[in-house]
Each structure stands twice: as structure tokens, then as C-alpha cells.
Design a protein around this motif. Structure first.
Motif, PDB file in Angstrom:
ATOM      1  N   SER A  19       0.774  -1.227   0.081  1.00 46.15           N
ATOM      2  CA  SER A  19      -0.090   0.009  -0.093  1.00 46.15           C
ATOM      3  C   SER A  19       0.958   1.080   0.020  1.00 46.15           C
ATOM      4  N   GLU A  20       0.253   2.457  -0.086  1.00 47.09           N
ATOM      5  CA  GLU A  20       0.788   3.644  -0.108  1.00 47.09           C
ATOM      6  C   GLU A  20       1.443   4.012   1.187  1.00 47.09           C
ATOM      7  N   SER A  21       0.809   3.324   2.174  1.00 45.56           N
ATOM      8  CA  SER A  21       1.291   3.684   3.594  1.00 45.56           C
ATOM      9  C   SER A  21       2.210   2.679   4.113  1.00 45.56           C
ATOM     10  N   MET A  22       2.922   2.056   3.219  1.00 45.82           N
ATOM     11  CA  MET A  22       3.882   1.075   3.283  1.00 45.82           C
ATOM     12  C   MET A  22       5.082   1.710   4.214  1.00 45.82           C
ATOM     13  N   ALA A  23       5.404   0.649   5.214  1.00 45.50           N
ATOM     14  CA  ALA A  23       6.503   1.184   6.117  1.00 45.50           C
ATOM     15  C   ALA A  23       7.795   1.130   5.442  1.00 45.50           C
ATOM     16  N   LEU A  24       8.593   2.124   5.801  1.00 41.96           N
ATOM     17  CA  LEU A  24      10.013   2.324   5.366  1.00 41.96           C
ATOM     18  C   LEU A  24      10.930   1.452   6.430  1.00 41.96           C
ATOM     19  N   ALA A  25      11.658   0.743   6.186  1.00 40.54           N
ATOM     20  CA  ALA A  25      12.672   0.117   7.300  1.00 40.54           C
ATOM     21  C   ALA A  25      13.958   0.524   7.007  1.00 40.54           C
ATOM     22  N   GLU A  26      14.478   0.925   8.364  1.00 45.23           N
ATOM     23  CA  GLU A  26      15.800   1.471   8.018  1.00 45.23           C
ATOM     24  C   GLU A  26      16.723   0.721   9.114  1.00 45.23           C
ATOM     25  N   TYR A  27      17.805   0.325   8.665  1.00 43.50           N
ATOM     26  CA  TYR A  27      18.786  -0.534   9.420  1.00 43.50           C
ATOM     27  C   TYR A  27      20.037   0.184   9.617  1.00 43.50           C
ATOM     28  N   THR A  28      20.798   0.117  10.638  1.00 46.68           N
ATOM     29  CA  THR A  28      21.918   0.628  10.936  1.00 46.68           C
ATOM     30  C   THR A  28      23.006  -0.524  11.203  1.00 46.68           C
ATOM     31  N   GLY A  29      24.064  -0.416  10.362  1.00 39.86           N
ATOM     32  CA  GLY A  29      25.197  -1.633  10.465  1.00 39.86           C
ATOM     33  C   GLY A  29      25.201  -2.421   9.328  1.00 39.86           C
ATOM     34  N   MET A  30      26.082  -3.012   8.815  1.00 44.50           N
ATOM     35  CA  MET A  30      26.267  -3.719   7.811  1.00 44.50           C
ATOM     36  C   MET A  30      27.331  -4.899   8.132  1.00 44.50           C
ATOM     37  N   THR A  31      27.149  -6.133   7.477  1.00 44.67           N
ATOM     38  CA  THR A  31      27.993  -7.422   7.655  1.00 44.67           C
ATOM     39  C   THR A  31      29.303  -7.087   6.898  1.00 44.67           C
ATOM     40  N   ARG A  32      29.056  -6.671   5.856  1.00 41.25           N
ATOM     41  CA  ARG A  32      30.232  -6.554   4.870  1.00 41.25           C
ATOM     42  C   ARG A  32      30.184  -5.544   3.730  1.00 41.25           C
ATOM     43  N   ILE A  33      31.384  -4.777   3.421  1.00 39.11           N
ATOM     44  CA  ILE A  33      31.295  -4.163   2.408  1.00 39.11           C
ATOM     45  C   ILE A  33      32.365  -4.463   1.393  1.00 39.11           C
ATOM     46  N   LYS A  34      32.188  -4.624   0.095  1.00 35.53           N
ATOM     47  CA  LYS A  34      33.182  -4.952  -0.922  1.00 35.53           C
ATOM     48  C   LYS A  34      32.913  -4.471  -2.195  1.00 35.53           C
ATOM     49  N   PRO A  36      31.112  -1.978  -4.658  1.00 34.21           N
ATOM     50  CA  PRO A  36      29.969  -1.345  -4.797  1.00 34.21           C
ATOM     51  C   PRO A  36      28.890  -2.314  -4.070  1.00 34.21           C
ATOM     52  N   ILE A  37      29.344  -3.484  -3.574  1.00 33.58           N
ATOM     53  CA  ILE A  37      28.446  -4.417  -2.810  1.00 33.58           C
ATOM     54  C   ILE A  37      28.345  -4.319  -1.337  1.00 33.58           C
ATOM     55  N   VAL A  38      27.173  -4.259  -0.771  1.00 39.12           N
ATOM     56  CA  VAL A  38      26.870  -4.157   0.593  1.00 39.12           C
ATOM     57  C   VAL A  38      26.247  -5.596   1.107  1.00 39.12           C
ATOM     58  N   LEU A  39      26.564  -6.028   2.210  1.00 39.05           N
ATOM     59  CA  LEU A  39      25.833  -7.290   2.523  1.00 39.05           C
ATOM     60  C   LEU A  39      25.278  -7.124   3.982  1.00 39.05           C
ATOM     61  N   LEU A  40      23.903  -7.435   4.110  1.00 41.46           N
ATOM     62  CA  LEU A  40      23.401  -7.154   5.543  1.00 41.46           C
ATOM     63  C   LEU A  40      22.394  -8.509   5.998  1.00 41.46           C
ATOM     64  N   LYS A  41      22.637  -8.624   7.118  1.00 38.82           N
ATOM     65  CA  LYS A  41      21.884 -10.256   7.430  1.00 38.82           C
ATOM     66  C   LYS A  41      20.618  -9.846   8.453  1.00 38.82           C
ATOM     67  N   GLY A  42      19.742 -10.835   8.369  1.00 39.17           N
ATOM     68  CA  GLY A  42      18.776 -10.974   9.229  1.00 39.17           C
ATOM     69  C   GLY A  42      17.651  -9.798   9.109  1.00 39.17           C
ATOM     70  N   ILE A  43      17.272  -9.548   7.526  1.00 33.72           N
ATOM     71  CA  ILE A  43      16.347  -8.423   7.358  1.00 33.72           C
ATOM     72  C   ILE A  43      15.014  -9.121   6.746  1.00 33.72           C
ATOM     73  N   PRO A  44      13.920  -9.067   7.452  1.00 30.51           N
ATOM     74  CA  PRO A  44      12.646  -9.877   6.667  1.00 30.51           C
ATOM     75  C   PRO A  44      11.971  -8.892   5.652  1.00 30.51           C
ATOM     76  N   GLY A  45      11.088  -9.610   4.724  1.00 29.05           N
ATOM     77  CA  GLY A  45      10.390  -8.984   3.945  1.00 29.05           C
ATOM     78  C   GLY A  45      10.815  -7.781   2.812  1.00 29.05           C
ATOM     79  N   VAL A  46      12.249  -8.181   2.397  1.00 26.05           N
ATOM     80  CA  VAL A  46      12.731  -7.328   1.391  1.00 26.05           C
ATOM     81  C   VAL A  46      12.568  -7.978   0.115  1.00 26.05           C
ATOM     82  N   SER A 280      29.417  -8.705 -11.305  1.00 24.97           N
ATOM     83  CA  SER A 280      29.291 -10.258 -11.360  1.00 24.97           C
ATOM     84  C   SER A 280      30.528 -10.485 -10.485  1.00 24.97           C
ATOM     85  N   VAL A 281      31.539  -9.667 -10.749  1.00 17.62           N
ATOM     86  CA  VAL A 281      32.882  -9.972 -10.013  1.00 17.62           C
ATOM     87  C   VAL A 281      32.722  -9.575  -8.391  1.00 17.62           C
ATOM     88  N   GLY A 282      32.212  -8.641  -8.429  1.00 13.78           N
ATOM     89  CA  GLY A 282      31.590  -8.091  -7.087  1.00 13.78           C
ATOM     90  C   GLY A 282      30.932  -8.911  -6.154  1.00 13.78           C
TER      91      GLY A 282
END
Length: 489
Positions: A19-34, A36-46, A280-282
Motif C-alpha cells: 500500500s501507499e502507507s507502506m512502512a519504510l525500514a531503516e537498518y544501522t550497520g552492515m555485515t560486509r562491504i566489498k 559497490p556491494i553491501v551485505l546485510l543479515k537478518g532483514i525480513p520482507g525485502v 558479477s565479480v563483486g
């Protein structure tokens, strides 16, 4: 690089999706940066291809998108790169929708960057329609067979490798060849015979600043019949993945919502493929030929197959992608895979370019697989098919005579062989070659072809009927009207 990878602060209300009232989820912290790629863990509904905003402390939000999803991890590709991001403090905000473009008739005459943001100073596009740029290929059962001739103004293309409305016809070029000049001229003067609702969508992918300036300056004459997208060489490499999709989504809107006939020109799709390889390499994927990902074919097909003619729709999309072949190698994966998907190719020749011929189009490796059903009576002119076949045959014979002359010398050639060499010189100079602002109509080009054939002996004209020879060749022989410097035999 390790990080917290999980403290979540969710803002907004309503369900995560829908819906237009969709909740926007904001997360602090990342598992890995390589890269241009960022890896996050434990995030539901994405969701896959969901747009995200990644922000460093005190920095501006950087746009990205989800490129991989599993039950316990999410991989995000950051368009502007990850420089300056800290895994412990960087914030990732999931926006709950894919990459989108705002669409309305007002996009005509506008210039956008590689991510669909206005560059012309005329403000955003205000409308009630936003469309996902990750469109789907056209269902084969919904297609109509492409017909109808598009006049590019170039004799070599219009007569020998005719562009048909709804066709996918790539241009294979090489570094340093004038493919950008050719793209500008085709975009400026191309027209669908008998149609006023013709538009051009032009996209530059990884182009230099001087080329971008040339595109803007020379394409202004299209005015309200042009939409331009511009991704520069110093823009983030990953943005090149999105630019062709924005251009094709705009073309789909103009064609299938507004009923226009749209010519899409994208230069240079090799830059797109190189960005795909970098991504692809990333991701750590196993590379295939030349380091490109194994899914290069299907990825290119997802772009090319968005062109065509739809049943029950007035508009159409004709696709003219430009690819530079690394080391002029036509077997490189990019042109090689493209050739399997598209309906022909136009090949530029370095030898013709060195000889001063513009455009340096080599007819022999070039072809249009759909031209036979879009030329002739009712489309161009009744003599077009046989003239095209005869010109191909004669120019092919020229190459044999040239090879022979290198062995025995020109003085030892027969009179007929010397006539072929004269034909070849005139063909390259006056038929393939033309000035940088010359726009020939199809009648001009066909008449020029007959004047060239009139300089050859009658025994060489094996692809035309006796009636055609009497109608088109014999009157020219009587008038002695071949091109200047080309004597009749």
C-alpha cells in the motif's frame, strides 16, 4: 570488513508491502562491504530489485538496489559506490519499490541522467504514473511481424541492410570508428515513411563529456520528438546497468501508451556489458567467457526483446544498439551473443574508415534478416530487392578481383576485371560514402545503385531480370550516365 549487521529502526506504519502507507525500514550497520556491494543479515520482507538509500554519517543518501535475497541475508548494490561507508554506522533504508521512472507526454524534449533524473533544468516530471524500469520482454504470441521501411538517409543501410519498423538491428563498431557520428545522424534524420508520430529515444552509456556535448548540440533539431538519457564515463559504473532500462521504459510508454513509433538508439552497450561483468565479480560469481557472467545472453535478451510491434497497439519500438567490439573481434561475447538475439547487424570497417569513407559500413558482413518483407512494391520500390541482390553480388566479386590483382598486378587483369575494380571504387566513394549532413531518400539511393550497375558489362548483371535491365540499365547506358570517373563498358 565486518560490522554490526542488524540493529533495526523501522519507521512509518502499515504493512511492509503493498500500500501507499507502506512502512519504510531503516537498518544501522552492515555485515560486509566489498566494492559497490553491501551485505546485510537478518532483514525480513525485502524484495529483489527493491530500491534502497544508503547513508554514511553526515553524508548524502546514495541510491542502490537489492541484487540478491535469501532467508537470512540481503545483498545491496550501491550505485555511487561505497567509499566512506563504515560497516558499523552506515544506515540502509529500504523504500519498498523497484527502480521507477515518472512518465507523461512531457518527457518528450527532455534530457535525463542515467537514473532518470532531469538534467535540463526544467524540473521533475509531474504525473500520476510511475513505472518499474525492469520491464518484461514482449511475449512472442503478442507480436506482429515487423514490416514497413524506416528511412535512415544512408544509402548503404536503406538499400542493402534495410531497417524495418519493430526490428532489432545492432551496429558493430570498434574503438576510434565514427559510430557516435553515425548515431547522431541517424537519430537526426530517421523517419518512418508516411508517419508523423515518430520519436527517438537516445541513450548514451558510459560516454565521454565531449561526446555528450556533441549529442546535446546536434540532436536539438529533433526537439519535442526526442528523449535523451545520458550516463557519463565518470559517473558510477554501476549506474550503467540501469540506463538502458530507463530508456526502454520511456520508449514503451511512448509506443504502447501514446501510440508513437519509437526508434531507440543506445551507445555503447559494450559499456553496459562491462558494468555487468564488474557487478558479477563483486558478487563473487563464477565468470564465463572473457570474464563476463554466464547469464550475459539472457540479460541482453531481456533488453533486446523489449522491442517490437504489439498486436492491437498502434505504436512500435525499433532498436538500434551500438556496440564497440574489443580489438575489433566480432567473436567477442558481446557482439557474438547479440548476433544470436537480433535480426542482423551493421558492421563498420576500419579499412574503409582509413580510406576516408564515411560512414565506413562494410556491406559483406552486414545484413538485415527482415528486409525482404519490408521492401519492394508497396514499401519502397518494386526494383529494390533485385537491385540490392545485384549490388551485393557485384561488390563480392570486387573483393575477388582485388585479391587477384595483388597477385598478378592490375596490368594483367582482363577488361571485365578492371570494370569491377572501377565499380568497387565508385561504389565505396559515391554509394557507401556520403557527406556528414547528407540525407538521401530511398529513391535517390536506388537510382544511384542503377547508375553504378550501368558501368558493368551485361554479363555481370545476373541477379536482375531482362525487364529490369531494359527499364533501369539500358536507358542509362544510352545516356552514358554512370558516376563521374566510371566508364561504361
Amino acid at each position: 570488513m565486518a560490522g554490526n549487521g542488524g540493529a533495526a529502526a523501522v519507521t512509518g506504519s502499515g504493512s511492509r508491502r503493498g500500500s501507499e502507507s507502506m512502512a519504510l525500514a531503516e537498518y544501522t550497520g552492515m555485515t560486509r562491504i566489498k566494492g559497490p556491494i553491501v551485505l546485510l543479515k537478518g532483514i525480513p520482507g525485502v524484495g529483489y530489485d527493491e530500491v534502497v538509500e544508503v547513508t554514511a554519517d553526515g553524508g548524502e543518501p546514495r541510491m542502490g538496489r537489492v541484487v540478491m535475497v535469501s532467508e537470512d541475508a540481503v545483498m545491496v548494490q550501491v550505485f555511487a559506490g561505497t567509499e566512506g561507508l563504515s560497516p558499523a554506522t552506515a544506515r540502509t533504508r529500504f523504500l519498498g519499490h523497484p527502480l521507477e521512472i515518472s512518465l507523461s507526454p512531457d518527457i518528450l524534449g527532455r534530457t535525463f541522467d542515467g537514473l532518470g533524473r532531469p538534467l535540463d533544468g526544467n524540473g521533475p516530471v509531474y504525473c500520476g504514473m510511475k513505472r518499474n524500469v525492469n520491464g518484461q520482454p514482449i511475449n512472442p504470441m503478442a507480436r506482429l511481424y515487423p514490416r514497413d521501411f524506416i528511412n535512415t538517409g544512408f544509402s548503404a543501410i536503406d538499400v542493402l541492410m534495410t531497417l524495418i519498423r519493430g526490428q532489432k538491428l545492432p551496429i558493430f563498431s570498434g574503438n576510434g570508428l565514427p559510430h557516435n557520428r553515425l548515431a547522431i545522424q541517424i537519430a537526426s534524420q530517421a523517419k518512418l515513411m508516411g508517419a508523423d508520430n515518430f520519436a527517438v529515444v537516445f541513450a548514451g552509456v558510459g560516454i565521454r563529456h565531449d561526446d555528450a556535448a556533441a549529442f546535446s548540440a546536434n540532436l536539438s533539431q529533433r526537439g519535442a520528438k526526442l528523449v535523451m538519457f545520458r550516463n557519463l564515463a565518470d559517473d558510477p559504473v554501476i549506474e550503467r546497468i540501469a540506463t538502458p532500462r530507463y530508456a526502454l521504459t520511456a520508449a514503451e510508454y511512448l509506443a504502447f501508451d501514446l501510440g508513437m513509433h519509437v526508434l531507440v538508439i543506445i551507445t555503447d552497450l559494450t559499456s553496459y556489458c562491462e558494468a555487468l561483468r564488474e557487478l558479477s565479480v563483486g558478487r563473487g560469481e563464477i565468470p564465463s567467457r572473457k570474464g563476463y557472467p554466464a547469464y550475459l545472453y539472457s540479460d541482453l535478451a531481456s533488453l533486446y526483446e523489449r522491442a517490437g510491434v504489439l498486436k492491437g497497439r498502434e505504436g512500435s519500438i525499433t532498436f538500434l544498439p551500438i556496440l564497440t567490439m574489443p580489438n575489433d573481434d566480432i567473436t567477442n561475447p558481446v557482439p557474438d551473443q547479440t548476433g544470436f538475439i537480433t535480426e542482423g547487424q551493421i558492421v563498420l570497417s576500419r579499412a574503409l574508415d582509413a580510406a576516408g569513407v564515411y560512414p565506413p559500413i562494410d556491406p559483406l558482413p552486414s545484413l538485415s534478416r527482415l528486409m525482404k518483407d519490408g521492401i519492394g512494391k508497396g514499401y519502397t520500390r518494386e526494383d529494390h530487392p533485385s537491385l540490392s541482390s545485384q549490388l551485393f553480388a557485384c561488390y563480392s566479386k570486387v573483393q575477388e578481383v582485388k585479391a587477384l590483382s595483388e597477385v598478378v598486378g592490375r596490368d594483367e587483369l582482363s577488361e571485365e576485371d578492371r570494370a569491377y575494380l572501377a565499380f568497387g571504387d565508385a561504389f565505396e566513394r559515391t554509394f557507401i560514402g556520403q557527406s556528414r549532413d547528407e540525407d538521401r531518400d530511398i529513391g535517390q539511393s536506388l537510382d544511384m545503385g542503377w547508375r553504378l550497375l550501368a558501368g558493368l558489362p551485361a554479363g555481370a548483371l545476373t541477379r536482375i531480370s531482362l525487364e529490369e535491365r531494359k527499364k533501369y540499365v539500358d536507358p542509362l547506358r544510352e545516356k552514358k550516365a554512370p558516376p563521374q570517373g566510371f566508364a561504361i563498358i
